[in-house]
Write an enzyme that holds these catalytic residues in place. Structure first.
Site, PDB file in Angstrom:
ATOM      1  N   ASP A   1       0.748  -1.450   0.030  1.00 63.07           N
ATOM      2  CA  ASP A   1      -0.383   0.111  -0.067  1.00 63.07           C
ATOM      3  C   ASP A   1       0.635   1.064  -0.371  1.00 63.07           C
ATOM      4  O   ASP A   1       1.864   1.864   1.225  1.00 63.07           O
ATOM      5  CB  ASP A   1      -0.839  -0.107   0.985  1.00 63.07           C
ATOM      6  CG  ASP A   1      -2.056  -1.266   1.092  1.00 63.07           C
ATOM      7  OD1 ASP A   1      -1.287  -2.893   0.937  1.00 63.07           O
ATOM      8  OD2 ASP A   1      -2.748  -1.829   1.766  1.00 63.07           O
TER       9      ASP A   1
ATOM     10  N   GLU B   1      -3.875   1.948  -3.036  1.00 62.03           N
ATOM     11  CA  GLU B   1      -5.476   2.152  -2.162  1.00 62.03           C
ATOM     12  C   GLU B   1      -5.622   3.338  -1.106  1.00 62.03           C
ATOM     13  O   GLU B   1      -6.158   3.866  -0.882  1.00 62.03           O
ATOM     14  CB  GLU B   1      -5.914   0.686  -1.634  1.00 62.03           C
ATOM     15  CG  GLU B   1      -5.457   0.566  -0.200  1.00 62.03           C
ATOM     16  CD  GLU B   1      -6.072   0.402   0.932  1.00 62.03           C
ATOM     17  OE1 GLU B   1      -7.473  -0.270   0.323  1.00 62.03           O
ATOM     18  OE2 GLU B   1      -5.660  -0.012   2.192  1.00 62.03           O
ATOM     19  N   ASN B   2      -3.610   3.909  -0.684  1.00 65.73           N
ATOM     20  CA  ASN B   2      -3.991   4.648   0.127  1.00 65.73           C
ATOM     21  C   ASN B   2      -3.495   5.879   0.053  1.00 65.73           C
ATOM     22  O   ASN B   2      -1.888   6.932   0.177  1.00 65.73           O
ATOM     23  CB  ASN B   2      -3.243   4.662   1.418  1.00 65.73           C
ATOM     24  CG  ASN B   2      -3.875   3.221   1.996  1.00 65.73           C
ATOM     25  OD1 ASN B   2      -3.723   1.746   2.465  1.00 65.73           O
ATOM     26  ND2 ASN B   2      -5.431   2.852   2.175  1.00 65.73           N
TER      27      ASN B   2
ATOM     28  N   HIS C   1     -10.711   0.441   0.364  1.00 63.83           N
ATOM     29  CA  HIS C   1     -10.638   2.234   0.332  1.00 63.83           C
ATOM     30  C   HIS C   1     -10.466   2.880  -1.480  1.00 63.83           C
ATOM     31  O   HIS C   1     -10.289   3.292  -1.779  1.00 63.83           O
ATOM     32  CB  HIS C   1      -8.842   3.146   0.987  1.00 63.83           C
ATOM     33  CG  HIS C   1      -9.305   2.805   2.197  1.00 63.83           C
ATOM     34  ND1 HIS C   1     -10.074   3.571   3.087  1.00 63.83           N
ATOM     35  CD2 HIS C   1      -8.329   2.132   3.085  1.00 63.83           C
ATOM     36  CE1 HIS C   1      -9.893   3.360   4.032  1.00 63.83           C
ATOM     37  NE2 HIS C   1      -8.298   2.831   4.403  1.00 63.83           N
TER      38      HIS C   1
ATOM     39  N   HIS D   1      -6.265  -9.474   0.299  1.00 62.92           N
ATOM     40  CA  HIS D   1      -5.970  -7.734   1.142  1.00 62.92           C
ATOM     41  C   HIS D   1      -7.108  -7.783   1.979  1.00 62.92           C
ATOM     42  O   HIS D   1      -7.713  -7.529   2.026  1.00 62.92           O
ATOM     43  CB  HIS D   1      -6.913  -6.417   0.698  1.00 62.92           C
ATOM     44  CG  HIS D   1      -6.304  -5.151   0.847  1.00 62.92           C
ATOM     45  ND1 HIS D   1      -5.195  -4.288   0.347  1.00 62.92           N
ATOM     46  CD2 HIS D   1      -7.272  -4.350   1.964  1.00 62.92           C
ATOM     47  CE1 HIS D   1      -5.724  -3.231   1.190  1.00 62.92           C
ATOM     48  NE2 HIS D   1      -6.754  -3.204   1.623  1.00 62.92           N
TER      49      HIS D   1
ATOM     50  N   HIS E   1      -2.810  -4.893   2.999  1.00 60.58           N
ATOM     51  CA  HIS E   1      -3.963  -4.227   3.960  1.00 60.58           C
ATOM     52  C   HIS E   1      -3.171  -3.231   5.388  1.00 60.58           C
ATOM     53  O   HIS E   1      -3.771  -2.634   5.701  1.00 60.58           O
ATOM     54  CB  HIS E   1      -5.211  -4.896   3.999  1.00 60.58           C
ATOM     55  CG  HIS E   1      -6.173  -4.375   5.806  1.00 60.58           C
ATOM     56  ND1 HIS E   1      -6.037  -3.253   4.772  1.00 60.58           N
ATOM     57  CD2 HIS E   1      -6.733  -4.436   6.786  1.00 60.58           C
ATOM     58  CE1 HIS E   1      -7.406  -2.570   5.965  1.00 60.58           C
ATOM     59  NE2 HIS E   1      -7.542  -3.701   7.085  1.00 60.58           N
TER      60      HIS E   1
ATOM     61  N   HIS F   1      -0.300  -2.981   6.083  1.00 64.60           N
ATOM     62  CA  HIS F   1       0.673  -1.829   6.287  1.00 64.60           C
ATOM     63  C   HIS F   1       1.880  -2.103   6.948  1.00 64.60           C
ATOM     64  O   HIS F   1       3.029  -1.559   6.545  1.00 64.60           O
ATOM     65  CB  HIS F   1       0.331  -0.571   6.434  1.00 64.60           C
ATOM     66  CG  HIS F   1      -0.684   0.190   5.549  1.00 64.60           C
ATOM     67  ND1 HIS F   1      -0.901   1.654   5.698  1.00 64.60           N
ATOM     68  CD2 HIS F   1      -1.712  -0.559   5.289  1.00 64.60           C
ATOM     69  CE1 HIS F   1      -1.949   2.047   5.659  1.00 64.60           C
ATOM     70  NE2 HIS F   1      -2.320   0.544   4.499  1.00 64.60           N
TER      71      HIS F   1
HETATM   72 FE   LIG Z   1      -3.783   0.111   3.019  1.00 64.50          FE
HETATM   73 FE   LIG Z   2      -7.009  -1.403   3.050  1.00 61.50          FE
END
Ligand SMILES: [Fe+2]
Ligand SMILES: [Fe+2]
Length: 271
Positions: free
Chosen positions: A8, A39-40, A68, A153, A178, A180
């Site tokens: 991510d 996604e982030n 996300h 994820h 997910h 991190h």
């Molecule tokens: Fe994430």
């Molecule tokens: Fe996530």
């Protein structure tokens, strides 16, 4: 073939680290394919089209998402024309975008990339196991696909271990995203599939999973929101996994965790 997967990307720090380091990594380590979870990337929430284009420009052959996926509302629109962007395959029927795609990368290799959402400590989603299995069955490893990468994820490391064993020998890599936080369990299973419970993030680790620590800590201490989370802006660590696959079978012959730059940096041992 040689493939780099990065977890991510969080905020500007993560985007900058990808832009600055990934082109050089591709050249130095001769990666044929790069997959990045984005996604982030946009202020910690979702992925705008310019930021998707930025990840592509840095060398991402495919960009994956997660829970996300649609935090940036315009993703609902542009994902339809984004040829190398995936959202999780087991979202509700009719969700815009795709959850799996076969791409041709450097060296002419064909790589099937699948993105799926877990269900343990996560929001509602359809069965990820059957959804991923169907995508693999439609494009088998060693036949239509030279490598298959599953970005799973989810929160629970156990669920990812389960997916790894479920797909062992049928895909090249099952890697979690997910949480991190990179895990230390990267290995090759008996059937030849590489498994890693979480790739970790591309973000500033002087933080709480990429966010400035003040507000998450405040919420843990008081249970009361006192504002929004703000992505930490110090130097990011690029986190992920590098694999090398057998050209005939698509199974993994060697791997290395990746942690480059920032406070979590480690060398790529002899990859
Ligand atoms: Fe994430
Ligand atoms: Fe996530």
């Amino acid at each position: 073939m040689r493939l780099l997967f990065l977890g991510d990307v969080v905020g500007r720090a993560g985007r900058d680290a990808v832009s600055e380091r990934v082109p050089r990594l591709i050249a130095d380590y001769r990666f044929d394919c790069v997959v990045i979870n984005g996604e982030n990337a946009s202020h910690g929430r979702g992925l705008t089209e310019p930021h998707y284009e930025g990840l592509k420009a840095a060398g991402a052959d495919v960009v994956t998402l997660g829970d996300h996926a649609f935090d940036q509302r315009d993703t609902l629109t542009y994902i339809g024309r984004a040829e190398t962007l995936l959202r999780p395959i087991n979202m509700a029927p009719g969700t815009p975008g795709r959850g799996a795609m076969l791409v041709e990368v450097r060296g002419g290799f064909r790589v099937l990339v699948i993105n799926a959402l877990g269900r343990v400590f996560m929001g509602p989603a359809d069965d990820p196991f059957r959804a991923v299995e169907a995508a693999v069955a439609a494009c088998p490893l060693g036949e239509q696909a030279d490598a298959i990468v599953v970005d799973f994820h989810t929160e629970a490391t156990s669920e990812i271990q389960g997916m790894g064993h479920f797909l062992d020998g049928r895909v090249s890599l099952v890697v979690g995203t997910h949480t991190h936080i990179p895990t230390a369990d990267a290995r090759i299973l008996k059937g030849g599939t590489a498994l890693m419970a979480d790739a970790g993030m591309c973000g500033d680790f002087d933080s709480v999973i990429g966010m400035e620590a003040d507000e998450p800590l405040n919420r843990f201490l008081t249970g009361i929101s006192n504002g929004r989370f703000t992505p930490a802006e110090g130097e990011a660590t690029l986190c992920g996994i590098a694999i090398e696959t057998d050209a005939a079978t698509g199974l993994v012959t060697r791997l290395s965790p990746v942690r480059i730059g920032g406070v979590l940096a480690q060398a790529l041992p002899d990859f």
